[in-house]
Write a protein that holds these residues in place. Structure first.
Motif, PDB file in Angstrom:
ATOM      1  N   PHE A   5      44.130  28.169   3.129  1.00 56.53           N
ATOM      2  CA  PHE A   5      44.668  27.796   4.662  1.00 56.53           C
ATOM      3  C   PHE A   5      45.243  26.457   4.874  1.00 56.53           C
ATOM      4  O   PHE A   5      46.373  26.334   5.617  1.00 56.53           O
ATOM      5  CB  PHE A   5      43.309  27.941   5.475  1.00 56.53           C
ATOM      6  CG  PHE A   5      43.862  28.157   6.980  1.00 56.53           C
ATOM      7  CD1 PHE A   5      44.425  29.195   7.437  1.00 56.53           C
ATOM      8  CD2 PHE A   5      44.142  26.864   7.817  1.00 56.53           C
ATOM      9  CE1 PHE A   5      44.599  29.399   8.800  1.00 56.53           C
ATOM     10  CE2 PHE A   5      44.649  27.124   8.994  1.00 56.53           C
ATOM     11  CZ  PHE A   5      44.915  28.687   9.666  1.00 56.53           C
ATOM     12  N   SER A   6      44.859  25.518   3.989  1.00 59.79           N
ATOM     13  CA  SER A   6      45.787  24.287   3.757  1.00 59.79           C
ATOM     14  C   SER A   6      47.063  24.328   3.504  1.00 59.79           C
ATOM     15  O   SER A   6      47.824  23.626   4.009  1.00 59.79           O
ATOM     16  CB  SER A   6      44.599  23.220   2.850  1.00 59.79           C
ATOM     17  OG  SER A   6      44.892  23.607   1.786  1.00 59.79           O
ATOM     18  N   LEU A   7      47.321  25.186   2.519  1.00 63.99           N
ATOM     19  CA  LEU A   7      48.763  25.253   2.023  1.00 63.99           C
ATOM     20  C   LEU A   7      49.543  25.937   3.497  1.00 63.99           C
ATOM     21  O   LEU A   7      50.631  25.459   3.790  1.00 63.99           O
ATOM     22  CB  LEU A   7      49.002  26.437   1.266  1.00 63.99           C
ATOM     23  CG  LEU A   7      48.141  26.145  -0.306  1.00 63.99           C
ATOM     24  CD1 LEU A   7      48.549  27.044  -1.248  1.00 63.99           C
ATOM     25  CD2 LEU A   7      48.868  24.845  -0.711  1.00 63.99           C
ATOM     26  N   THR A   8      48.805  26.699   4.319  1.00 68.32           N
ATOM     27  CA  THR A   8      49.626  27.205   5.550  1.00 68.32           C
ATOM     28  C   THR A   8      49.823  26.332   6.376  1.00 68.32           C
ATOM     29  O   THR A   8      51.049  25.974   7.081  1.00 68.32           O
ATOM     30  CB  THR A   8      48.982  28.715   6.031  1.00 68.32           C
ATOM     31  OG1 THR A   8      47.805  28.279   6.415  1.00 68.32           O
ATOM     32  CG2 THR A   8      48.770  29.509   4.872  1.00 68.32           C
ATOM     33  N   THR A   9      48.936  25.274   6.754  1.00 70.20           N
ATOM     34  CA  THR A   9      48.974  24.385   7.489  1.00 70.20           C
ATOM     35  C   THR A   9      50.038  23.187   7.079  1.00 70.20           C
ATOM     36  O   THR A   9      50.839  22.525   7.761  1.00 70.20           O
ATOM     37  CB  THR A   9      47.540  23.358   7.661  1.00 70.20           C
ATOM     38  OG1 THR A   9      46.727  24.479   8.126  1.00 70.20           O
ATOM     39  CG2 THR A   9      47.626  22.538   8.629  1.00 70.20           C
ATOM     40  N   LEU A  10      50.262  23.042   5.951  1.00 71.96           N
ATOM     41  CA  LEU A  10      50.836  22.105   5.244  1.00 71.96           C
ATOM     42  C   LEU A  10      52.378  22.797   5.514  1.00 71.96           C
ATOM     43  O   LEU A  10      53.416  21.881   5.852  1.00 71.96           O
ATOM     44  CB  LEU A  10      50.696  21.707   3.685  1.00 71.96           C
ATOM     45  CG  LEU A  10      51.746  21.056   2.986  1.00 71.96           C
ATOM     46  CD1 LEU A  10      51.906  19.523   3.634  1.00 71.96           C
ATOM     47  CD2 LEU A  10      51.372  21.092   1.454  1.00 71.96           C
ATOM     48  N   PHE A  11      52.665  23.761   5.300  1.00 68.98           N
ATOM     49  CA  PHE A  11      54.019  24.439   5.468  1.00 68.98           C
ATOM     50  C   PHE A  11      54.187  24.332   6.923  1.00 68.98           C
ATOM     51  O   PHE A  11      55.535  24.329   7.108  1.00 68.98           O
ATOM     52  CB  PHE A  11      53.830  26.024   5.186  1.00 68.98           C
ATOM     53  CG  PHE A  11      55.246  26.858   5.163  1.00 68.98           C
ATOM     54  CD1 PHE A  11      56.186  26.592   4.067  1.00 68.98           C
ATOM     55  CD2 PHE A  11      55.481  27.542   6.347  1.00 68.98           C
ATOM     56  CE1 PHE A  11      57.447  27.359   4.174  1.00 68.98           C
ATOM     57  CE2 PHE A  11      56.610  28.315   6.247  1.00 68.98           C
ATOM     58  CZ  PHE A  11      57.706  28.211   5.340  1.00 68.98           C
ATOM     59  N   SER A  12      53.340  24.480   7.897  1.00 67.36           N
ATOM     60  CA  SER A  12      53.829  24.377   9.361  1.00 67.36           C
ATOM     61  C   SER A  12      54.151  23.083   9.509  1.00 67.36           C
ATOM     62  O   SER A  12      55.539  22.867  10.272  1.00 67.36           O
ATOM     63  CB  SER A  12      52.749  24.707  10.008  1.00 67.36           C
ATOM     64  OG  SER A  12      52.175  26.007  10.044  1.00 67.36           O
ATOM     65  N   PHE A  13      53.830  22.055   8.869  1.00 69.67           N
ATOM     66  CA  PHE A  13      54.284  20.579   9.308  1.00 69.67           C
ATOM     67  C   PHE A  13      55.329  20.117   8.379  1.00 69.67           C
ATOM     68  O   PHE A  13      55.983  19.432   8.981  1.00 69.67           O
ATOM     69  CB  PHE A  13      53.020  19.494   8.794  1.00 69.67           C
ATOM     70  CG  PHE A  13      52.194  19.711  10.114  1.00 69.67           C
ATOM     71  CD1 PHE A  13      52.099  18.540  11.064  1.00 69.67           C
ATOM     72  CD2 PHE A  13      50.911  20.155  10.031  1.00 69.67           C
ATOM     73  CE1 PHE A  13      51.292  18.656  12.060  1.00 69.67           C
ATOM     74  CE2 PHE A  13      49.888  20.175  11.254  1.00 69.67           C
ATOM     75  CZ  PHE A  13      50.266  19.254  12.122  1.00 69.67           C
ATOM     76  N   VAL A  14      55.678  20.913   7.393  1.00 69.63           N
ATOM     77  CA  VAL A  14      56.921  20.535   6.665  1.00 69.63           C
ATOM     78  C   VAL A  14      58.106  21.230   7.271  1.00 69.63           C
ATOM     79  O   VAL A  14      58.933  20.698   7.250  1.00 69.63           O
ATOM     80  CB  VAL A  14      56.881  21.178   4.924  1.00 69.63           C
ATOM     81  CG1 VAL A  14      58.194  21.181   4.395  1.00 69.63           C
ATOM     82  CG2 VAL A  14      55.765  20.424   4.317  1.00 69.63           C
ATOM     83  N   THR A  15      57.731  22.373   7.985  1.00 71.13           N
ATOM     84  CA  THR A  15      58.812  22.988   8.727  1.00 71.13           C
ATOM     85  C   THR A  15      59.320  22.177   9.902  1.00 71.13           C
ATOM     86  O   THR A  15      60.429  22.171  10.334  1.00 71.13           O
ATOM     87  CB  THR A  15      58.240  24.329   9.497  1.00 71.13           C
ATOM     88  OG1 THR A  15      57.868  25.168   8.373  1.00 71.13           O
ATOM     89  CG2 THR A  15      59.270  24.850  10.159  1.00 71.13           C
ATOM     90  N   LEU A  16      58.453  21.156  10.267  1.00 68.46           N
ATOM     91  CA  LEU A  16      58.831  20.323  11.580  1.00 68.46           C
ATOM     92  C   LEU A  16      60.172  19.625  11.432  1.00 68.46           C
ATOM     93  O   LEU A  16      61.140  19.595  12.126  1.00 68.46           O
ATOM     94  CB  LEU A  16      57.856  19.428  12.044  1.00 68.46           C
ATOM     95  CG  LEU A  16      56.667  20.357  12.678  1.00 68.46           C
ATOM     96  CD1 LEU A  16      55.478  19.528  13.098  1.00 68.46           C
ATOM     97  CD2 LEU A  16      56.866  21.234  13.690  1.00 68.46           C
ATOM     98  N   PRO A  17      60.227  18.582  10.226  1.00 66.95           N
ATOM     99  CA  PRO A  17      61.482  17.857   9.798  1.00 66.95           C
ATOM    100  C   PRO A  17      62.435  18.819   9.574  1.00 66.95           C
ATOM    101  O   PRO A  17      63.596  18.367   9.957  1.00 66.95           O
ATOM    102  CB  PRO A  17      60.834  16.862   8.977  1.00 66.95           C
ATOM    103  CG  PRO A  17      59.845  17.653   8.010  1.00 66.95           C
ATOM    104  CD  PRO A  17      59.002  18.279   9.289  1.00 66.95           C
ATOM    105  N   VAL A  18      62.420  19.908   9.069  1.00 68.16           N
ATOM    106  CA  VAL A  18      63.251  20.743   8.671  1.00 68.16           C
ATOM    107  C   VAL A  18      64.155  21.262   9.879  1.00 68.16           C
ATOM    108  O   VAL A  18      65.337  21.161  10.047  1.00 68.16           O
ATOM    109  CB  VAL A  18      62.952  21.973   7.854  1.00 68.16           C
ATOM    110  CG1 VAL A  18      64.018  22.840   7.597  1.00 68.16           C
ATOM    111  CG2 VAL A  18      62.388  21.482   6.433  1.00 68.16           C
ATOM    112  N   GLU A  19      63.367  21.565  10.873  1.00 67.12           N
ATOM    113  CA  GLU A  19      63.906  21.999  12.163  1.00 67.12           C
ATOM    114  C   GLU A  19      64.557  20.923  12.830  1.00 67.12           C
ATOM    115  O   GLU A  19      65.601  21.065  13.623  1.00 67.12           O
ATOM    116  CB  GLU A  19      62.807  22.843  12.934  1.00 67.12           C
ATOM    117  CG  GLU A  19      62.062  24.185  12.358  1.00 67.12           C
ATOM    118  CD  GLU A  19      63.377  25.164  12.003  1.00 67.12           C
ATOM    119  OE1 GLU A  19      64.050  25.293  12.805  1.00 67.12           O
ATOM    120  OE2 GLU A  19      63.220  26.050  11.093  1.00 67.12           O
TER     121      GLU A  19
END
Length: 230
Positions: free
Chosen positions: A155-169
């Motif tokens: 689940f930590s991988l999905t959370t990391l992905f969510s936060f990595v998405t922020l600077p991209v967007e």
């Protein structure tokens, strides 16, 4: 008590998410009714932004759905919903330029986009069985902590992905707004509308990331409680 608090928090995040989604759709509908002074369609704006950034191997295509716009790095396409593809408004300009912002990120090897793209295959595999691992972990907590620990790691991988998405967007929106302003695609008033629409779109990702983190911390608290009991 912690269980009840978590579900109250989860309901709160769900309500906030729904409110932001409603607000985004409301803003998009509002700004879609205001004609763009330049008269350009979303398709024309996207193609112009790609050309200005010397990107000639990306196609702009129309896809079904409302607010289904996205950039696909696999087949190199900017996919625009019909109302953006054919739209001639500040909302259409904002979304079209934003998706092209992702294409520019791809072309310039933007590190956060590369990181997020590298995570996709692993997350696709993880998402299939992660809920079952977490459920098994909670049910077996009095017997063994291993399944729950594994579930938390996944689940930590999905959370990391969510936060990595922020600077991209946020970066894609920044590129989009700078370009439509510099290119004279929008007036000052239209720029403000485009910026507002993209801000509400970004907030959906922010809420998703915070909600994912809250859920992760909840499972971590269960894990720590289980360890103390054992």
């Amino acid at each position: 008590m912690a269980f009840n608090s978590f579900y109250i928090l989860l309901i709160g995040f769900t309500l906030v998410s729904l409110l932001i989604q409603w607000r985004l759709r409301s803003k998009f509908s509002q700004y879609s009714k205001i004609g763009l002074s330049s008269g350009l369609s979303g398709k024309q704006i996207a193609e112009l932004m790609l050309a200005d950034n010397k990107i000639h191997d990306v196609r702009v295509v129309s896809v079904e759905g409302r607010l289904s716009d996205h950039y696909n790095p696999t087949d190199r396409t900017v996919n625009l919903s019909a109302e953006v593809f054919d739209g001639r408004s500040a909302a259409a300009a904002a979304v079209a330029a934003h998706e092209c912002g992702h294409a520019v990120q791809h072309a310039t090897a933007y590190n956060m986009l590369q990181f997020r793209s590298a995570m996709v295959p692993a997350l696709s595999a993880v998402s299939r069985f992660m809920p079952f691992v977490l459920l098994a972990g909670v049910l077996m907590i009095r017997t063994t902590m291993i399944p729950l620990g594994l579930g938390i790691a996944l689940f930590s991988l999905t959370t990391l992905f969510s936060f990595v998405t922020l600077p991209v967007e946020f970066d894609a929106s920044k590129r989009a707004l700078a370009w439509i302003d510099q290119r004279g695609i929008v007036t000052t008033q239209e720029h403000a509308m485009a910026k507002d629409a993209l801000w509400w779109a970004a907030m959906t990702y922010v809420v998703a990331a915070i909600s994912s983190l809250a859920t992760l911390l909840y499972y971590v608290s269960i894990f720590m409680s289980g360890n103390r009991r054992s």
